[in-house]
Design a protein around this motif. Structure first.
Motif, PDB file in Angstrom:
ATOM      1  N   ALA A  58       0.834  -1.208   0.000  1.00 57.82           N
ATOM      2  CA  ALA A  58       0.000   0.000   0.000  1.00 57.82           C
ATOM      3  C   ALA A  58       0.867   1.256   0.000  1.00 57.82           C
ATOM      4  N   ARG A  59       1.978   1.199   0.702  1.00 57.86           N
ATOM      5  CA  ARG A  59       2.883   2.343   0.734  1.00 57.86           C
ATOM      6  C   ARG A  59       3.563   2.563  -0.609  1.00 57.86           C
ATOM      7  N   GLY A  60       3.887   1.460  -1.297  1.00 56.02           N
ATOM      8  CA  GLY A  60       4.523   1.583  -2.607  1.00 56.02           C
ATOM      9  C   GLY A  60       5.898   2.226  -2.545  1.00 56.02           C
ATOM     10  N   THR A  61       6.717   1.805  -1.573  1.00 53.69           N
ATOM     11  CA  THR A  61       8.015   2.431  -1.366  1.00 53.69           C
ATOM     12  C   THR A  61       9.066   1.978  -2.381  1.00 53.69           C
ATOM     13  N   LYS A  62      10.131   2.763  -2.469  1.00 48.53           N
ATOM     14  CA  LYS A  62      11.210   2.464  -3.405  1.00 48.53           C
ATOM     15  C   LYS A  62      12.031   1.257  -2.967  1.00 48.53           C
ATOM     16  N   LEU A  63      12.138   1.056  -1.639  1.00 49.01           N
ATOM     17  CA  LEU A  63      12.906  -0.074  -1.108  1.00 49.01           C
ATOM     18  C   LEU A  63      12.109  -0.731   0.011  1.00 49.01           C
ATOM     19  N   SER A  64      11.815  -2.021  -0.154  1.00 43.76           N
ATOM     20  CA  SER A  64      11.091  -2.796   0.856  1.00 43.76           C
ATOM     21  C   SER A  64      12.056  -3.808   1.455  1.00 43.76           C
ATOM     22  N   LEU A  65      12.308  -3.689   2.750  1.00 41.57           N
ATOM     23  CA  LEU A  65      13.326  -4.486   3.430  1.00 41.57           C
ATOM     24  C   LEU A  65      12.670  -5.457   4.406  1.00 41.57           C
ATOM     25  N   PHE A  66      12.992  -6.750   4.260  1.00 41.16           N
ATOM     26  CA  PHE A  66      12.428  -7.794   5.117  1.00 41.16           C
ATOM     27  C   PHE A  66      13.552  -8.547   5.823  1.00 41.16           C
ATOM     28  N   ASP A  67      13.460  -8.633   7.151  1.00 41.87           N
ATOM     29  CA  ASP A  67      14.469  -9.341   7.934  1.00 41.87           C
ATOM     30  C   ASP A  67      13.932 -10.717   8.320  1.00 41.87           C
ATOM     31  N   GLU A  68      14.414 -11.752   7.629  1.00 49.79           N
ATOM     32  CA  GLU A  68      14.030 -13.145   7.868  1.00 49.79           C
ATOM     33  C   GLU A  68      12.514 -13.309   7.998  1.00 49.79           C
ATOM     34  N   PRO A  69      11.775 -13.059   6.933  1.00 52.19           N
ATOM     35  CA  PRO A  69      10.308 -13.151   6.988  1.00 52.19           C
ATOM     36  C   PRO A  69       9.807 -14.556   7.293  1.00 52.19           C
ATOM     37  N   GLU A  70      10.666 -15.567   7.109  1.00 55.06           N
ATOM     38  CA  GLU A  70      10.244 -16.943   7.363  1.00 55.06           C
ATOM     39  C   GLU A  70      10.293 -17.316   8.841  1.00 55.06           C
ATOM     40  N   ALA A  71      10.880 -16.458   9.679  1.00 57.73           N
ATOM     41  CA  ALA A  71      11.070 -16.788  11.101  1.00 57.73           C
ATOM     42  C   ALA A  71       9.739 -16.952  11.825  1.00 57.73           C
ATOM     43  N   GLY A  72       9.607 -18.055  12.535  1.00 54.99           N
ATOM     44  CA  GLY A  72       8.464 -18.251  13.420  1.00 54.99           C
ATOM     45  C   GLY A  72       7.154 -18.603  12.758  1.00 54.99           C
ATOM     46  N   ILE A  73       7.175 -19.020  11.493  1.00 56.91           N
ATOM     47  CA  ILE A  73       5.913 -19.386  10.841  1.00 56.91           C
ATOM     48  C   ILE A  73       5.972 -20.836  10.369  1.00 56.91           C
ATOM     49  N   ASP A  74       4.800 -21.437  10.191  1.00 55.54           N
ATOM     50  CA  ASP A  74       4.733 -22.835   9.783  1.00 55.54           C
ATOM     51  C   ASP A  74       4.951 -22.978   8.280  1.00 55.54           C
ATOM     52  N   LEU A  75       5.061 -24.227   7.845  1.00 48.84           N
ATOM     53  CA  LEU A  75       5.379 -24.506   6.437  1.00 48.84           C
ATOM     54  C   LEU A  75       4.300 -23.979   5.500  1.00 48.84           C
ATOM     55  N   TRP A  76       3.016 -24.149   5.880  1.00 48.76           N
ATOM     56  CA  TRP A  76       1.928 -23.663   5.026  1.00 48.76           C
ATOM     57  C   TRP A  76       2.037 -22.158   4.827  1.00 48.76           C
ATOM     58  N   SER A  77       2.272 -21.442   5.926  1.00 46.99           N
ATOM     59  CA  SER A  77       2.401 -19.986   5.836  1.00 46.99           C
ATOM     60  C   SER A  77       3.623 -19.602   5.014  1.00 46.99           C
ATOM     61  N   PHE A  78       4.716 -20.356   5.170  1.00 50.58           N
ATOM     62  CA  PHE A  78       5.927 -20.055   4.412  1.00 50.58           C
ATOM     63  C   PHE A  78       5.696 -20.248   2.917  1.00 50.58           C
ATOM     64  N   ASN A  79       5.016 -21.337   2.548  1.00 51.07           N
ATOM     65  CA  ASN A  79       4.718 -21.570   1.133  1.00 51.07           C
ATOM     66  C   ASN A  79       3.894 -20.438   0.553  1.00 51.07           C
ATOM     67  N   ASN A  80       2.953 -19.924   1.336  1.00 55.05           N
ATOM     68  CA  ASN A  80       2.146 -18.797   0.883  1.00 55.05           C
ATOM     69  C   ASN A  80       2.964 -17.517   0.788  1.00 55.05           C
ATOM     70  N   LEU A  81       3.919 -17.340   1.699  1.00 58.60           N
ATOM     71  CA  LEU A  81       4.782 -16.159   1.644  1.00 58.60           C
ATOM     72  C   LEU A  81       5.610 -16.140   0.362  1.00 58.60           C
ATOM     73  N   ILE A  82       6.101 -17.307  -0.047  1.00 57.31           N
ATOM     74  CA  ILE A  82       6.870 -17.391  -1.289  1.00 57.31           C
ATOM     75  C   ILE A  82       6.025 -16.894  -2.460  1.00 57.31           C
ATOM     76  N   LYS A  83       4.772 -17.344  -2.516  1.00 56.97           N
ATOM     77  CA  LYS A  83       3.882 -16.905  -3.585  1.00 56.97           C
ATOM     78  C   LYS A  83       3.646 -15.406  -3.524  1.00 56.97           C
ATOM     79  N   VAL A  84       3.519 -14.884  -2.302  1.00 55.38           N
ATOM     80  CA  VAL A  84       3.306 -13.444  -2.130  1.00 55.38           C
ATOM     81  C   VAL A  84       4.506 -12.660  -2.650  1.00 55.38           C
ATOM     82  N   PHE A  85       5.707 -13.108  -2.295  1.00 53.65           N
ATOM     83  CA  PHE A  85       6.904 -12.400  -2.750  1.00 53.65           C
ATOM     84  C   PHE A  85       7.059 -12.475  -4.269  1.00 53.65           C
ATOM     85  N   GLU A  86       6.707 -13.614  -4.835  1.00 56.22           N
ATOM     86  CA  GLU A  86       6.767 -13.736  -6.295  1.00 56.22           C
ATOM     87  C   GLU A  86       5.810 -12.739  -6.951  1.00 56.22           C
TER      88      GLU A  86
END
Length: 241
Positions: free
Chosen positions: A151-179
């Motif tokens: 929503a912000r539409g920033t020039k640089l989006s920085l993520f620090d270990e987005p996979e930390a603390g989430i289950d495999l299903w959520s991680f698989n969905n995160l990959i799709k989101v990042f793609e």
């Protein structure tokens, strides 16, 4: 473009100076960049320095040619840098729509807010009026945080270990989101991660170990060496077990 010039960061432990980052020089202007390396190598420290949470002991940080070394996290956000924490913050009393509207910086319709939730794979009608509290899982919070960044539409989006603390299903969905985010966002995505699946969708991989850049290049150049090194370490540990 983000540029780091001879960035170093030191802390004092037991009256002695310890170098966490040592003369890091990088240029980041690709669409999707991943920073990886062993634990304790300085990756998260670098992310916090880029975001403005901590200041380097020495060196400069340039963003679109402007020296932002002394700017705070708020000032950097105003310049176009978004930062997503390993553990997203919970905002008791605020709804998901409140957060997305705040991120956008202007009044938006429920339809627009729902659109951002749909982009990150959340059913809008189930989440738009949810309070951002303990009823949300870690994976849900991270996707809501990504929706805010979109929503912000920033020039640089920085993520620090987005996979930390989430289950495999959520991680698989995160990959799709990042793609999907890679195709839609008008800027660069920088992710600190150990995960091969995240590294595999990066345009550029930067390896940091012992506070120094040990390797950088395309995933075709860097990833095979990382995987070979990982397999060698696993083999050695098996022999020692």
């Amino acid at each position: 473009m983000l540029e780091l010039q001879n960035v170093s960061y030191q802390v004092t432990e037991d009256s002695k100076e310890k170098g966490i980052l040592k003369n890091i020089s990088l240029k980041i202007d690709e669409d999707f960049v991943a920073i990886t390396g062993p634990n304790g190598g300085g990756k998260s420290t670098l992310a916090r320095i880029i975001a403005g949470i901590i200041k380097p002991t020495s060196g400069k940080i340039l963003f679109d040619g402007e020296d932002i070394t002394e700017l705070s996290i708020t000032q950097r956000a105003q310049k176009g840098i978004s930062f997503a924490f390993q553990q997203p913050v919970r905002f008791k009393g605020l709804t998901v729509k409140d957060l997305i509207t705040f991120a956008k910086g202007e009044r938006i319709s429920i339809g627009e807010a729902c659109g951002y939730l749909s982009e990150v794979g959340l059913c809008a009608k189930d989440y738009i009026n949810r309070e951002v509290n303990d009823s949300l899982s870690g994976g849900e919070l991270k996707r809501i945080e990504i929706a805010m960044i979109m929503a912000r539409g920033t020039k640089l989006s920085l993520f620090d270990e987005p996979e930390a603390g989430i289950d495999l299903w959520s991680f698989n969905n995160l990959i799709k989101v990042f793609e999907g985010m890679r195709e839609k966002i008008n800027g660069s995505i920088l992710i600190i991660s150990h995960q091969e699946r995240i590294l595999n969708i990066a345009d550029k991989i930067i390896v940091i170990a012992n506070g120094e850049v040990t390797s950088q290049g395309t995933k075709e150049e860097v990833l095979p060496k990382l995987l070979a090194s990982s397999e060698a370490c696993s083999t050695l540990m098996d022999k020692l077990a």
